[in-house]
Design an enzyme around this catalytic site. Structure first.
Site, PDB file in Angstrom:
ATOM      1  N   HIS A 241      10.558  57.706  61.759  1.00  8.44           N
ATOM      2  CA  HIS A 241       9.465  57.537  62.731  1.00  8.44           C
ATOM      3  C   HIS A 241       8.218  58.294  62.261  1.00  8.44           C
ATOM      4  CE1 HIS A 241      12.998  57.095  65.613  1.00  8.44           C
ATOM      5  NE2 HIS A 241      12.313  56.004  65.854  1.00  8.44           N
TER       6      HIS A 241
ATOM      7  N   GLY B  97      12.202  57.168  71.077  1.00  6.38           N
ATOM      8  CA  GLY B  97      12.487  58.602  71.013  1.00  6.38           C
ATOM      9  C   GLY B  97      13.625  58.929  70.072  1.00  6.38           C
TER      10      GLY B  97
ATOM     11  N   GLY C 134       9.183  49.889  61.398  1.00  7.39           N
ATOM     12  CA  GLY C 134      10.011  50.115  60.208  1.00  7.39           C
ATOM     13  C   GLY C 134      10.686  48.820  59.768  1.00  7.39           C
TER      14      GLY C 134
ATOM     15  N   SER D 267      18.305  56.200  61.424  1.00  5.08           N
ATOM     16  CA  SER D 267      18.350  55.534  62.720  1.00  5.08           C
ATOM     17  C   SER D 267      18.713  56.582  63.759  1.00  5.08           C
ATOM     18  CB  SER D 267      19.430  54.440  62.681  1.00  5.08           C
ATOM     19  OG  SER D 267      19.815  54.100  64.002  1.00  5.08           O
ATOM     20  N   SER D 268      18.158  56.432  64.950  1.00  5.63           N
ATOM     21  CA  SER D 268      18.501  57.376  66.023  1.00  5.63           C
ATOM     22  C   SER D 268      19.989  57.293  66.329  1.00  5.63           C
ATOM     23  CB  SER D 268      17.701  57.068  67.280  1.00  5.63           C
ATOM     24  OG  SER D 268      16.333  57.060  66.967  1.00  5.63           O
ATOM     25  N   ARG D 269      20.603  56.143  66.024  1.00  2.00           N
ATOM     26  CA  ARG D 269      22.032  55.961  66.321  1.00  2.00           C
ATOM     27  C   ARG D 269      22.930  56.662  65.304  1.00  2.00           C
ATOM     28  NH1 ARG D 269      20.248  50.598  68.377  1.00  2.00           N
ATOM     29  NH2 ARG D 269      20.774  50.569  70.579  1.00  2.00           N
TER      30      ARG D 269
ATOM     31  N   ASP E 100      14.505  47.495  60.595  1.00  2.47           N
ATOM     32  CA  ASP E 100      14.729  46.431  61.579  1.00  2.47           C
ATOM     33  C   ASP E 100      13.895  45.225  61.150  1.00  2.47           C
ATOM     34  OD1 ASP E 100      16.360  48.040  63.353  1.00  2.47           O
ATOM     35  OD2 ASP E 100      14.524  49.138  63.780  1.00  2.47           O
TER      36      ASP E 100
END
Ligand code: PAF
Length: 283
Positions: free
Chosen positions: A34, A28, A144, A182-184, A147
């Site tokens: 994404h 998510g 992706g 990145s979600s981070r 990573d």
């Protein structure tokens, strides 16, 4: 778009599935990276399913499981706009039914780089992804290449356990200035975002001198680190050049290989990589 919230709903929805099903697993907090995986899946499969599940098994005790961004409604809107067929948001008990004890470990590939600093991480990733493969039975799965180690570990896992499944790596999606999405990244403030660009600059410099004929790994890493060290707030966890078959360290870049980086900006862990010598494994 159908939103499937349990194993039973998933099974019902997939009863009449078409011939090819593309799967994009996510945790998510979706971003353009994404969505580019969804788009790639749509180009080559009849239907596409995205999972959203913040997998507790892949977080260490001191990591950000609790604070990991959870923005389901926003994610649904993005996936709807992208014309995704299905989104699977299982409960923990659908993924790990009571009494579940199995964990999957891809030896060697999972013990270096991030695996060394995040014990149990790849075991958690492999277990959840294998469980999704089992539940969803996709024909294709998309990951992706940001990573890269995760991709190589999962590609090996699929080769061993799900040989009919096609695992496809998709190029890293970057913000305009070069930071890998990145979600981070949302943990970073504006100053840190600016500082993080040293990673991209360093990777570019290393690739540039590689292309000009420098094959020596230590020289390439030195050039990369010179850029990173210009920003005092980046704390390097690793910067290594490894080949892509077994993730062994190499002294000369004369095999398919990449420069892998992980580091901290404040409490945010960032990873990135640059494939220097490409491999058929990535196609
Ligand atoms: O890359 C991720 O977001 C996760 O590791 C994955 C593959 C969705 C497994 O939880």
């Amino acid at each position: 778009m159908q939103i499937l919230k349990s194993e039973a709903e998933l099974k019902r929805a997939l009863e009449n599935k078409k011939t090819s099903l593309g799967f994009v697993p996510t945790m998510g907090a979706l971003h353009q990276g994404h969505l580019s995986l969804v788009e790639k899946a749509q180009q080559s499969t009849d239907q596409v399913i995205v999972s959203i599940f913040v997998n507790p098994l892949q977080f260490g005790p001191k990591e950000d499981f609790q604070k990991y961004p959870r923005v389901l409604e926003k994610d649904f809107a993005l996936l709807e706009k992208q014309k995704t067929d299905f989104v699977f948001v299982p409960r923990v008990e659908d993924v790990y039914p009571q009494g579940w004890k199995t964990k999957i470990n891809v030896h060697d590939l999972a013990n270096v780089l991030c695996g060394k600093f995040r014990p149990g991480h790849f075991e958690g990733v492999c277990t959840v992804v294998a469980r999704f493969f089992q539940l969803i039975e996709p024909s294709h799965a998309y990951f992706g290449l940001k990573d890269l180690q995760q991709f190589l570990v999962l590609q090996q896992m699929a080769r061993d356990l799900f040989p009919r499944l096609k695992v496809i790596g998709c190029e890293t999606f970057r913000e305009v200035e070069g930071l890998a999405m990145s979600s981070r990244n949302q943990y970073l403030d504006a100053k840190q975002k600016e500082e993080s660009l040293a990673i991209f600059r360093g990777l570019n410099k290393a690739e540039q001198i590689y292309k000009q004929g420098t094959l020596d790994s230590s020289e390439l890493i030195k050039v990369f680190l010179q850029e990173i060290e210009k920003v005092q707030s980046i704390e390097v966890q690793y910067a290594e050049i490894r080949e892509l078959e077994n993730l062994e360290l190499i002294e000369q870049v004369n095999l398919p290989s990449a420069l892998f980086f992980a580091g901290f900006l404040g409490s945010t862990r960032l990873i990135d990589n640059r494939i220097l010598h490409a491999s058929e494994k990535l196609l």
